[in-house]
Write a protein that holds these residues in place. Structure first.
Motif, PDB file in Angstrom:
ATOM      1  N   UNK A 249      10.698 -26.734  92.262  1.00 26.35           N
ATOM      2  CA  UNK A 249      11.747 -26.494  91.270  1.00 26.35           C
ATOM      3  C   UNK A 249      13.124 -26.602  91.905  1.00 26.35           C
ATOM      4  N   UNK A 250      13.286 -25.973  93.058  1.00 21.60           N
ATOM      5  CA  UNK A 250      14.577 -26.000  93.765  1.00 21.60           C
ATOM      6  C   UNK A 250      14.937 -27.438  94.151  1.00 21.60           C
ATOM      7  N   UNK A 251      13.945 -28.163  94.654  1.00 20.20           N
ATOM      8  CA  UNK A 251      14.198 -29.546  95.064  1.00 20.20           C
ATOM      9  C   UNK A 251      14.571 -30.403  93.867  1.00 20.20           C
ATOM     10  N   UNK A 252      13.841 -30.256  92.788  1.00 17.07           N
ATOM     11  CA  UNK A 252      14.080 -31.045  91.579  1.00 17.07           C
ATOM     12  C   UNK A 252      15.491 -30.807  91.029  1.00 17.07           C
TER      13      UNK A 252
ATOM     14  N   UNK B 276       7.973 -28.980  88.832  1.00 20.85           N
ATOM     15  CA  UNK B 276       8.914 -30.040  89.167  1.00 20.85           C
ATOM     16  C   UNK B 276       8.404 -31.160  90.044  1.00 20.85           C
ATOM     17  N   UNK B 277       7.100 -31.226  90.326  1.00 15.38           N
ATOM     18  CA  UNK B 277       6.571 -32.312  91.153  1.00 15.38           C
ATOM     19  C   UNK B 277       6.783 -33.656  90.469  1.00 15.38           C
ATOM     20  N   UNK B 278       7.217 -34.648  91.243  1.00 20.35           N
ATOM     21  CA  UNK B 278       7.346 -36.011  90.734  1.00 20.35           C
ATOM     22  C   UNK B 278       6.037 -36.782  90.883  1.00 20.35           C
ATOM     23  N   UNK B 279       5.262 -36.399  91.894  1.00 19.43           N
ATOM     24  CA  UNK B 279       3.950 -37.011  92.129  1.00 19.43           C
ATOM     25  C   UNK B 279       2.977 -35.929  92.586  1.00 19.43           C
ATOM     26  N   UNK B 280       1.715 -36.102  92.247  1.00 19.76           N
ATOM     27  CA  UNK B 280       0.643 -35.234  92.742  1.00 19.76           C
ATOM     28  C   UNK B 280      -0.239 -36.060  93.661  1.00 19.76           C
ATOM     29  N   UNK B 281      -0.309 -35.692  94.939  1.00 21.07           N
ATOM     30  CA  UNK B 281      -1.158 -36.393  95.895  1.00 21.07           C
ATOM     31  C   UNK B 281      -2.524 -35.716  95.926  1.00 21.07           C
ATOM     32  N   UNK B 282      -3.553 -36.488  95.604  1.00 14.54           N
ATOM     33  CA  UNK B 282      -4.893 -35.917  95.447  1.00 14.54           C
ATOM     34  C   UNK B 282      -5.910 -36.769  96.193  1.00 14.54           C
ATOM     35  N   UNK B 283      -6.801 -36.105  96.916  1.00 18.11           N
ATOM     36  CA  UNK B 283      -7.890 -36.797  97.592  1.00 18.11           C
ATOM     37  C   UNK B 283      -9.231 -36.259  97.104  1.00 18.11           C
ATOM     38  N   UNK B 284      -9.697 -35.147  97.683  1.00 17.88           N
ATOM     39  CA  UNK B 284     -11.008 -34.610  97.319  1.00 17.88           C
ATOM     40  C   UNK B 284     -11.086 -34.252  95.837  1.00 17.88           C
ATOM     41  N   UNK B 285      -9.955 -33.870  95.249  1.00 21.55           N
ATOM     42  CA  UNK B 285      -9.930 -33.526  93.835  1.00 21.55           C
ATOM     43  C   UNK B 285     -10.315 -34.688  92.934  1.00 21.55           C
ATOM     44  N   UNK B 286     -10.249 -35.903  93.482  1.00 18.91           N
ATOM     45  CA  UNK B 286     -10.707 -37.091  92.749  1.00 18.91           C
ATOM     46  C   UNK B 286     -12.081 -37.539  93.237  1.00 18.91           C
ATOM     47  N   UNK B 287     -12.197 -37.798  94.542  1.00 19.40           N
ATOM     48  CA  UNK B 287     -13.425 -38.417  95.070  1.00 19.40           C
ATOM     49  C   UNK B 287     -14.616 -37.475  95.031  1.00 19.40           C
ATOM     50  N   UNK B 288     -14.382 -36.162  95.090  1.00 17.70           N
ATOM     51  CA  UNK B 288     -15.494 -35.202  95.083  1.00 17.70           C
ATOM     52  C   UNK B 288     -15.687 -34.554  93.713  1.00 17.70           C
ATOM     53  N   UNK B 289     -15.030 -35.070  92.684  1.00 15.47           N
ATOM     54  CA  UNK B 289     -15.166 -34.507  91.342  1.00 15.47           C
ATOM     55  C   UNK B 289     -16.622 -34.623  90.884  1.00 15.47           C
ATOM     56  N   UNK B 290     -17.190 -33.536  90.331  1.00  7.79           N
ATOM     57  CA  UNK B 290     -18.612 -33.563  89.962  1.00  7.79           C
ATOM     58  C   UNK B 290     -18.983 -34.630  88.941  1.00  7.79           C
ATOM     59  N   UNK B 291     -18.026 -35.046  88.127  1.00  5.17           N
ATOM     60  CA  UNK B 291     -18.313 -36.077  87.126  1.00  5.17           C
ATOM     61  C   UNK B 291     -17.815 -37.463  87.549  1.00  5.17           C
ATOM     62  N   UNK B 292     -17.355 -37.563  88.790  1.00  5.32           N
ATOM     63  CA  UNK B 292     -16.923 -38.848  89.316  1.00  5.32           C
ATOM     64  C   UNK B 292     -15.420 -39.029  89.304  1.00  5.32           C
ATOM     65  N   UNK B 293     -14.910 -39.948  90.132  1.00  6.19           N
ATOM     66  CA  UNK B 293     -13.470 -40.178  90.259  1.00  6.19           C
ATOM     67  C   UNK B 293     -12.774 -40.590  88.968  1.00  6.19           C
ATOM     68  N   UNK B 294     -13.429 -41.399  88.139  1.00  5.06           N
ATOM     69  CA  UNK B 294     -12.785 -41.829  86.893  1.00  5.06           C
ATOM     70  C   UNK B 294     -12.512 -40.631  85.990  1.00  5.06           C
ATOM     71  N   UNK B 295     -13.477 -39.733  85.892  1.00  5.93           N
ATOM     72  CA  UNK B 295     -13.285 -38.518  85.100  1.00  5.93           C
ATOM     73  C   UNK B 295     -12.146 -37.677  85.675  1.00  5.93           C
ATOM     74  N   UNK B 296     -12.072 -37.621  87.001  1.00 10.96           N
ATOM     75  CA  UNK B 296     -11.005 -36.851  87.646  1.00 10.96           C
ATOM     76  C   UNK B 296      -9.633 -37.417  87.311  1.00 10.96           C
ATOM     77  N   UNK B 297      -9.490 -38.741  87.355  1.00  6.43           N
ATOM     78  CA  UNK B 297      -8.199 -39.368  87.033  1.00  6.43           C
ATOM     79  C   UNK B 297      -7.809 -39.076  85.590  1.00  6.43           C
TER      80      UNK B 297
END
Length: 221
Positions: A153-156, A181-202
């Motif tokens: 928030x402060x940065x934004x 206030x994030x401009x981007x969310x950097x995600x790794x395991x939250x996508x590739x290890x999603x129980x329903x698959x990466x497409x569902x995570x996106x």
């Protein structure tokens, strides 16, 4: 021409890619499932040959979907492989050196942990974005710092350069970081290890981003 959203998804590869062909197929499905701004190739400890082989598979898939390819840590290799940008940490070549190697048109991002001071230094050195984190516990890397959402928030409110939130982000906890206030969310395991698959995570992450942006708009109104 449509205006891009105020917050977008920034994927990081899994730390190890044992089967590049299989990952390419999975990546294509993930990128087709929703808005993704960039993909960072993050293969810590891998040889130059392994990284080059990964970029060779990943780049055509990403570029055909207007997704930028950013290499972690190595501006020299990023430039040699024709990546769109490089992301450097505090122990990697400094931002100015990365910019010199990559050229003025490439993207340069800098890890700034939980420090606004480091982020302001990166901005002054010509970074295109700064990354804050980790916001949540993460299994992808040994995060030495924990950042609070108010930092976003402060940065934004005070700086023009975009900020990336990273560290343990999933579809379940993403909304608050977007609202903060994030401009981007950097995600790794939250996508590739999603129980329903990466497409569902996106898909779920894009929905969380939309909710977070709605909350942010209400707060700013």
């Amino acid at each position: 021409m449509t205006t891009p959203p105020d917050c977008r998804l920034y994927l990081l590869t899994p730390p190890v890619l044992d089967d590049l062909a299989a990952f390419g197929h999975t990546l294509a499905q993930a990128l087709d499932a929703g808005d993704v701004a960039a993909l960072q190739v993050r293969l810590k400890g891998a040889s130059d040959e392994v990284i080059a082989a990964a970029v060779d598979v990943i780049m055509p898939i990403a570029h055909s979907r207007d997704v930028a390819v950013i290499l972690n840590d190595r501006p020299d290799l990023a430039a040699a492989l024709g990546c769109d940008g490089v992301h450097v940490g505090q122990d990697d070549p400094p931002c100015r050196e990365a910019r010199r190697i990559m050229g003025k048109n490439a993207m340069v991002g800098v890890t700034c942990h939980d420090s606004r001071h480091l982020a302001m230094e990166a901005a002054e050195a010509g970074a295109d974005y700064v990354a804050f984190g980790a916001f949540f516990p993460t299994t992808t890397k040994d995060a030495s710092t924990r950042a609070e959402p108010e930092l976003l928030t402060i940065w934004q409110e005070s700086m023009e350069i975009p900020c990336v939130a990273i560290g343990g982000i999933t579809a379940e906890n993403a909304e608050g970081l977007v609202a903060a206030g994030a401009d981007f969310l950097a995600v790794s395991a939250g996508v590739w290890a999603h129980p329903e698959g990466p497409a569902a995570a996106v898909r779920e992450l894009n929905a969380a981003i939309a909710r977070g942006l709605a909350t942010r708009a209400q707060t700013q109104a």
